[in-house]
Design a protein around this motif. Structure first.
Motif, PDB file in Angstrom:
ATOM      1  N   ALA A  69      -0.642   4.042  -6.817  1.00 52.17           N
ATOM      2  CA  ALA A  69       0.570   3.996  -8.010  1.00 52.17           C
ATOM      3  C   ALA A  69       1.657   2.561  -7.650  1.00 52.17           C
ATOM      4  O   ALA A  69       1.492   1.975  -6.787  1.00 52.17           O
ATOM      5  N   THR A  70       2.265   2.178  -8.765  1.00 48.98           N
ATOM      6  CA  THR A  70       2.995   0.918  -8.768  1.00 48.98           C
ATOM      7  C   THR A  70       4.281   1.276  -8.243  1.00 48.98           C
ATOM      8  O   THR A  70       4.968   2.599  -8.477  1.00 48.98           O
ATOM      9  N   LYS A  71       4.786   0.708  -7.257  1.00 51.68           N
ATOM     10  CA  LYS A  71       6.239   0.840  -6.626  1.00 51.68           C
ATOM     11  C   LYS A  71       7.101   0.987  -7.554  1.00 51.68           C
ATOM     12  O   LYS A  71       7.395   0.180  -8.462  1.00 51.68           O
ATOM     13  N   GLY A  72       7.858   2.063  -7.483  1.00 53.12           N
ATOM     14  CA  GLY A  72       9.032   2.414  -8.349  1.00 53.12           C
ATOM     15  C   GLY A  72       8.700   2.879  -9.664  1.00 53.12           C
ATOM     16  O   GLY A  72       9.807   3.179 -10.559  1.00 53.12           O
ATOM     17  N   ASP A  73       7.674   3.343 -10.026  1.00 52.17           N
ATOM     18  CA  ASP A  73       7.286   3.905 -11.359  1.00 52.17           C
ATOM     19  C   ASP A  73       7.509   5.467 -11.321  1.00 52.17           C
ATOM     20  O   ASP A  73       6.960   5.996 -12.337  1.00 52.17           O
ATOM     21  N   GLY A  74       8.047   5.916 -10.234  1.00 57.27           N
ATOM     22  CA  GLY A  74       8.081   7.537 -10.344  1.00 57.27           C
ATOM     23  C   GLY A  74       6.918   8.228  -9.686  1.00 57.27           C
ATOM     24  O   GLY A  74       7.121   9.573  -9.876  1.00 57.27           O
ATOM     25  N   HIS A  75       5.894   7.738  -9.411  1.00 55.72           N
ATOM     26  CA  HIS A  75       4.581   8.428  -9.183  1.00 55.72           C
ATOM     27  C   HIS A  75       4.153   7.853  -7.815  1.00 55.72           C
ATOM     28  O   HIS A  75       3.047   8.188  -7.498  1.00 55.72           O
ATOM     29  N   GLU A  76       5.085   7.507  -6.889  1.00 55.25           N
ATOM     30  CA  GLU A  76       4.719   6.757  -5.732  1.00 55.25           C
ATOM     31  C   GLU A  76       4.430   7.795  -4.666  1.00 55.25           C
ATOM     32  O   GLU A  76       3.671   7.767  -3.688  1.00 55.25           O
ATOM     33  N   PHE A  77       5.144   8.854  -4.627  1.00 55.08           N
ATOM     34  CA  PHE A  77       5.152   9.717  -3.713  1.00 55.08           C
ATOM     35  C   PHE A  77       4.659  10.998  -4.163  1.00 55.08           C
ATOM     36  O   PHE A  77       4.768  11.500  -5.539  1.00 55.08           O
ATOM     37  N   VAL A  78       3.697  11.821  -3.587  1.00 49.73           N
ATOM     38  CA  VAL A  78       3.099  12.950  -3.740  1.00 49.73           C
ATOM     39  C   VAL A  78       3.305  14.065  -2.767  1.00 49.73           C
ATOM     40  O   VAL A  78       3.741  13.451  -1.651  1.00 49.73           O
ATOM     41  N   ALA A  79       2.852  15.185  -2.831  1.00 48.55           N
ATOM     42  CA  ALA A  79       3.032  16.381  -1.860  1.00 48.55           C
ATOM     43  C   ALA A  79       1.542  16.791  -1.750  1.00 48.55           C
ATOM     44  O   ALA A  79       0.775  17.122  -2.782  1.00 48.55           O
ATOM     45  N   LEU A  80       0.925  16.409  -0.454  1.00 49.77           N
ATOM     46  CA  LEU A  80      -0.669  17.093  -0.248  1.00 49.77           C
ATOM     47  C   LEU A  80      -0.522  18.473   0.450  1.00 49.77           C
ATOM     48  O   LEU A  80      -0.059  18.755   1.226  1.00 49.77           O
ATOM     49  N   LYS A  81      -1.140  19.527  -0.305  1.00 53.30           N
ATOM     50  CA  LYS A  81      -1.280  20.686   0.190  1.00 53.30           C
ATOM     51  C   LYS A  81      -2.489  20.942   0.757  1.00 53.30           C
ATOM     52  O   LYS A  81      -3.651  21.046  -0.146  1.00 53.30           O
ATOM     53  N   ILE A  82      -2.500  20.926   2.019  1.00 50.00           N
ATOM     54  CA  ILE A  82      -4.099  21.001   2.522  1.00 50.00           C
ATOM     55  C   ILE A  82      -4.313  22.486   3.090  1.00 50.00           C
ATOM     56  O   ILE A  82      -3.776  23.002   3.891  1.00 50.00           O
TER      57      ILE A  82
END
Length: 410
Positions: A69-82
């Motif tokens: 993701a591009t830094k600061g585009d709102g999609h940089e962080f995610v939650a991984l459910k393993i």
């Protein structure tokens, strides 16, 4: 302080635990169990683990950086459910991945689409305990379970609770339209959405995660650290900035194919499920009514407890009768004959259990502290509409949205 209709048996105890017993527990990390995740791990060549957000019966959840993701585009962080290795590929398979993909591809024109926690990506990862399905979501601020603690006496204000209830009903309307039943609607599965992901970088990540020693023979479990403090500006928060999504579809069922016949958390279990009768999407509506009261007025409707930690089905059924009236013959005839005959009188009440006349009923003001008469009347009308013992009499989400308590917000 959280109120309850019961005066006993609902206090939670805090125990001092060793590091081996915290959170999901070290016994969860065996063959078929959880995958040992370390901060800094990169999954699927794309997701770098930053810290642990939480855990559940079937999974652990981790904050990760999307390296593509591009830094600061709102999609940089995610939650991984393993998920645990036994969640798929065994006789204990769940439907979560399939249902999430189905919902993601559902009718986007329905307003409720936006109030479901949708799948962004999924893949499989091979580890020492087996093959794990990994589900990728947007990070969420916190659950509705913890959100109430921001307010005095853990009571979510009227306008905000109505907003959340509308959004939850819209989510159910969408899911039921897609022939999916959630079966596990509880405050910990309703997520308050992030308002500002930049707060993750400048706030949450400013504190380093706990150290994990990869050289040790035993996996080091670290405590969960949710994003609760880092997803909105507490000094400038407005009701209309908060939105929720319905998540955790891990035990959801198809309308025409049930994962299991025993569904829902025990205290939130619909009457038809408790007596072994067939159930359908209307079971979700019973859940909704019970959790709305809990979040709105900090009162738990049912416990089934006869003493601390001791649950009894008869007690639970008697609590339902006391608040919602006797079980109709039409429902009892669909239930398990042995159970129904053992527990119920001919009038639909529970044999041998009579509560004090002073015990609150669904119409009593004690269930709605802090509300003026107009709001109280509207809310109690909502509760009586939703909490019908006979599933066939329960309204659809669309029906409930037309009621005065919710209509007043529009």
């Amino acid at each position: 302080m959280r109120q309850t209709l019961r005066l006993r048996g609902l206090n939670q105890h805090v125990h001092l635990l060793s590091h081996k017993d915290i959170e999901e527990g070290s016994k969860s990390y065996g063959p078929g169990g959880f995958h040992p995740v370390y901060v800094g791990d990169i999954y699927n060549g794309q997701y770098e683990v930053l810290n642990k957000l939480g855990y559940g019966v079937y999974s652990t959840v981790w904050l990760a950086r999307n390296l593509k993701a591009t830094k600061g585009d709102g999609h940089e962080f995610v939650a991984l459910k393993i998920l645990s290795a036994e969640a798929y590929g065994t006789s204990n398979d769940i439907y979560e991945r399939e249902i999430l993909k189905h919902l993601r591809n559902g009718n986007k024109r329905l307003i409720g689409y936006a109030h479901v926690c949708h799948l962004l990506d999924d893949f499989e990862h091979r580890g020492p305990n087996g093959t794990h399905v990994v589900l990728v979501f947007e990070p969420i601020g916190e659950t509705l379970r913890s959100f109430g603690a921001w307010f005095p006496d853990s009571m979510i204000p009227n306008n905000l609770m109505r907003r959340f209830t509308i959004q939850l009903l819209l989510a159910l309307d969408f899911a039921h339209d897609q022939k999916v039943i959630h079966t596990d609607i509880q405050p910990s599965n309703i997520f308050v959405k992030m308002q500002d992901q930049t707060r993750i970088e400048i706030g949450y990540l400013s504190k380093p995660p706990p150290h994990q020693d990869r050289t040790k023979g035993e996996y080091t479990i670290i405590p969960s650290r949710p994003l609760r403090q880092y997803y909105f500006d507490k000094n400038n928060a407005r009701d209309d900035q908060f939105n929720i999504v319905l998540g955790d579809w891990g035990v959801a069922s198809w309308v025409d194919k049930h994962l299991t016949e025993v569904i829902q958390p025990v205290a939130l279990r619909a009457p038809e499920v408790l007596i072994g009768a067939p159930w359908d999407a209307s079971a979700d509506m019973w859940n909704l009514g019970a959790i709305v009261l809990e979040m709105f007025r900090a009162i738990r409707m049912f416990s089934g407890e006869v003493s601390r930690g001791q649950y009894k089905l008869e007690e639970h059924l008697a609590e339902i009768v006391h608040l919602c009236g006797p079980f109709p013959k039409s429902l009892l005839e669909r239930g398990d004959p042995e159970l129904v005959g053992r527990i119920f009188d001919k009038d639909g009440t529970v044999k041998g259990i009579k509560f004090s006349p002073d015990r609150p009923t669904l119409s009593d003001e004690v269930l709605t502290p802090g509300l003026d008469k107009e709001v109280r009347d509207e809310f109690l009308a909502f509760m009586k509409l939703v909490m019908k013992i006979e599933p066939k009499e329960r309204p659809t989400p669309e029906d409930v949205l037309r009621g005065p308590w919710l209509r007043a917000l529009r």
